[in-house]
Write a protein that holds these residues in place. Structure first.
Motif, short mmCIF file in Angstrom:
data_model
loop_
_atom_site.label_atom_id
_atom_site.label_comp_id
_atom_site.label_asym_id
_atom_site.label_seq_id
_atom_site.Cartn_x
_atom_site.Cartn_y
_atom_site.Cartn_z
N SER A 198 2.18 23.20 -2.12
CA SER A 198 1.65 21.91 -2.59
C SER A 198 1.90 21.76 -4.08
O SER A 198 2.52 22.61 -4.72
N ARG A 199 1.34 20.69 -4.66
CA ARG A 199 1.50 20.46 -6.10
C ARG A 199 0.80 21.53 -6.93
O ARG A 199 1.08 21.67 -8.11
N HIS A 214 1.33 24.58 -6.76
CA HIS A 214 2.41 25.48 -7.19
C HIS A 214 3.01 25.01 -8.52
O HIS A 214 3.23 25.80 -9.44
N PHE A 215 3.25 23.71 -8.61
CA PHE A 215 3.86 23.16 -9.83
C PHE A 215 2.88 23.24 -11.00
O PHE A 215 3.27 23.57 -12.12
N ALA A 216 1.62 22.94 -10.72
CA ALA A 216 0.62 22.98 -11.79
C ALA A 216 0.48 24.39 -12.34
O ALA A 216 0.58 24.62 -13.54
N THR A 271 2.47 27.06 -12.03
CA THR A 271 3.69 27.59 -12.64
C THR A 271 3.90 26.98 -14.03
O THR A 271 4.27 27.67 -14.97
N ALA A 272 3.65 25.68 -14.15
CA ALA A 272 3.82 25.02 -15.45
C ALA A 272 2.84 25.61 -16.46
O ALA A 272 3.21 25.88 -17.61
N ARG A 308 1.50 28.60 -16.42
CA ARG A 308 1.89 29.98 -16.74
C ARG A 308 3.04 30.00 -17.74
O ARG A 308 3.08 30.82 -18.64
N SER A 331 3.34 16.90 -19.70
CA SER A 331 3.79 16.33 -18.43
C SER A 331 2.60 15.85 -17.60
O SER A 331 2.73 15.59 -16.41
N GLY A 332 1.43 15.78 -18.22
CA GLY A 332 0.28 15.21 -17.54
C GLY A 332 -0.54 16.20 -16.73
O GLY A 332 -1.40 15.80 -15.94
N VAL A 333 -0.31 17.50 -16.90
CA VAL A 333 -1.07 18.49 -16.14
C VAL A 333 -2.43 18.72 -16.81
O VAL A 333 -2.48 19.09 -17.99
N ASP A 334 -3.50 18.48 -16.07
CA ASP A 334 -4.85 18.73 -16.59
C ASP A 334 -5.14 20.22 -16.38
O ASP A 334 -5.59 20.64 -15.31
N TRP A 345 -6.94 22.45 -13.00
CA TRP A 345 -6.18 23.27 -12.05
C TRP A 345 -6.58 24.73 -12.11
O TRP A 345 -6.63 25.42 -11.10
N TYR A 384 3.47 36.73 -7.67
CA TYR A 384 3.80 35.30 -7.56
C TYR A 384 4.33 34.91 -6.18
O TYR A 384 5.20 34.06 -6.05
#
Lengths: 312, 240
Positions: A174-175, A177-179, A181-182, A184, A193-196, A200, A250
């Motif tokens: 799901s997203r 994973h992106f949150a 990884t970003a 980290r 990029s808008g990640v809170d 998360w 990971y």
């Protein structure tokens, strides 16, 4: 290996795992239960690690879940089946509250605080004598869950493991994973990029703590007993960590692989050289970290991809 | 229409005043150059606007809304995007996944829709072979990816912090044309920090000059480059 072959293999493993009690005796079942418990803890530790946060608090949340479950049954008359989800919810709630403070910390400060919190929980349980039974612990008068039926207890741990695997796949696909990884990789560019970030991290911390609490509940329900030195044992932090590192972090399959390997080796060594087995496993872990920093899971990749990973 | 405005924006680090009382505004469709000698506070200024650091004093408005204390991730969502001078590709994600992050978090698209939009952006910028590991990209491709990542926020205001650094002259030309085309098509307000004056001259409509955190000049590149105060700032007081 092609995909279909992998699928067939996975189905066979799943069938074998479910059917194990039909052909295995008590001892192998006990070993399998242990391995599955540590495997699930290793997966939950890895899930948070994907955000870059190294927790040493597994034993703390495991212990909290264990006590929540057994005290729920003994003091509140909760049915045993309910005590396990209760343990998960309770650990999640504790994680949610402390998360507000400790998720502002990073790197070794976060790690050390999680370690200290586990110890604080243990000391609290140790000292609330009237409620928790103090250092002597609590015994479930009504006995172990399922009347101690080895097959059913095995399936209970297997169910706990499946919950952990399912949650880990959810994190991977799901997203989330992106949150994670970003976060980290680089928190500043993640923000841009808008990640809170806090939200998360809190989600990951609460979910992994719930899994650890649930496993504590499962553990205590299958032994009918909890004492601070047992359920807050450092083993519940160190072994899962070693398994995940050995198998490769990971990912979901890394900790699975590491737990099977380390679990079986440990069991075998325990018989061969009692007490000395810990030394051997320490050496194994050091060798893997030195020569295969990506863990043994890398051996499963096709050779070409491995070479690419090395040069990168 | 004015997209972004700062009023008396100031940032102090301990005793050092990195940005001092800067008031400026940016219009839609405008490409603005932000120049000044090393240490003039250009990057700090962008950090303040994008919310990476908070100001000591002053006010930032975006489309009339006060965003002075808004967290960075929320500014990304309402339409402010930027690139970084030191580029940090997300190493465990592929090229396309790096670009997707903005689509799925700043814009809230689903993974599928986010990937589709990220693919379109990559095509616009001439990026191909999108499943590559970021360690396999050329410098130009990394710069384009960085721009694509910022554009994935679908911003109205975009800051480019030294994106041309390290490129040869052909690559620089390609990227200048690309930035101009994108700014025009998407009607963006673009702020560009760049050390190469040729890039500023070709790319920007207007320039602001910072020195020691203060805004010392503003206007078209040709005017500003003849301004004695600007020349002195660049050559240093003694040399002039």
């Amino acid at each position: 290996m092609n995909r279909t072959l992998v699928r067939i293999l996975l189905i066979l493993i799943a069938v074998a795992a479910v059917a194990l009690p039909a052909f295995a005796g008590d001892y192998p079942l006990q070993v399998a239960r242990n391995i599955m418990l540590y495997m699930a803890l290793a997966i939950s530790w890895d899930m948070l690690l994907r955000s870059g946060q190294i927790s040493f608090g597994i034993a703390g949340l495991f212990g909290i879940g264990a006590y929540a479950a057994i005290l729920g049954v003994v003091r509140a008359g909760m049915p045993t089946w309910l005590s396990i989800p209760f343990a998960a919810v309770f650990a999640a709630l504790v994680a949610f509250l402390i998360g507000f403070v400790i998720l502002r910390l990073r790197a070794m400060y976060f790690s050390i605080v999680t370690l200290a919190l586990g110890e604080i929980f243990r000391i609290i349980v140790h000292n609330l004598h009237d409620f928790t039974g103090g250092p002597e612990g609590v015994v479930m008068q009504q006995g172990v869950m399922f009347g101690g039926n080895a097959s059913k207890l095995y399936w209970l741990v297997l169910a706990g493991l499946l919950v952990a695997i399912a949650a880990s796949y959810w994190f991977e696909k799901s997203r989330i994973h992106f949150a994670l990884t970003a976060i980290r990789n680089n928190e500043i560019s993640a923000k841009s990029s808008g990640v809170d970030i806090f939200r998360w991290l809190l989600l990951a911390f609460v979910v992994t703590s719930a899994i650890q609490g649930m496993l504590g509940g499962i553990f205590v329900m299958s032994y009918g007993f909890a004492a601070p030195d047992v359920v807050f044992s450092a083993d519940f932090t160190l072994l899962p960590l070693a398994m995940a590192l050995l198998g490769g972090v990971y990912s979901t399959r890394g900790p699975i692989f590491g737990a099977i390997l380390l679990g079986l080796v440990a069991e075998w060594l325990k018989l061969k050289i009692p007490y000395g087995h810990l030394v051997v496993y320490g050496i194994m872990i050091i060798i893997v970290i030195l020569f295969m920093p990506q863990g043994l899971k890398n051996l499963l990749k096709p050779a070409a991809k491995r070479a690419e990973g090395r040069s990168a | 229409m004015i997209k972004l405005r700062t009023t008396n924006l100031t940032k102090r680090f301990m005793g050092l005043v990195a940005v001092n009382n800067v008031s400026f505004s940016m219009e839609e469709g405008e490409i603005l150059g932000i120049i000044g000698p090393n240490g003039a506070g250009k990057t700090t200024f962008i950090n303040l606007i994008s919310g990476i650091i908070m100001p000591s004093e002053g006010r930032i408005e975006y489309k009339g809304q006060d965003i002075t204390w808004m967290p960075a991730h929320e500014r990304a969502r309402i339409g402010i995007a930027r690139t970084y001078q030191l580029i940090h590709p997300l190493e465990n994600l592929t090229l396309i996944e790096n670009v997707m992050v903005g689509s799925i978090f700043a814009r809230g698209h689903s993974l599928k829709e986010g990937r589709r939009r990220a693919e379109n952006l990559c095509h616009e910028l001439g990026l191909t072979d999108l499943e590559r590991d970021t360690s396999r990209l050329t410098i130009l491709e990394v710069k384009k990816m960085e721009i694509a990542r910022a554009l994935a926020n679908e911003p109205e205001v975009l800051f480019l912090d030294e994106v041309m650094a390290g490129l040869n002259s052909d690559e620089t030309k390609e990227l200048i044309a690309m930035v101009q085309k994108i700014a025009r098509e998407k009607n963006l307000a673009v702020g560009v920090v760049e050390h190469v004056m040729g890039v500023i001259r070709e790319l920007t409509h207007r320039v602001i000059v910072l020195e020691a955190g203060e805004l010392i000049a503003e206007g078209k590149y040709e005017e500003v480059s003849r301004n004695p105060r600007v020349i002195e700032a660049y050559l240093g007081g003694g040399a002039a």
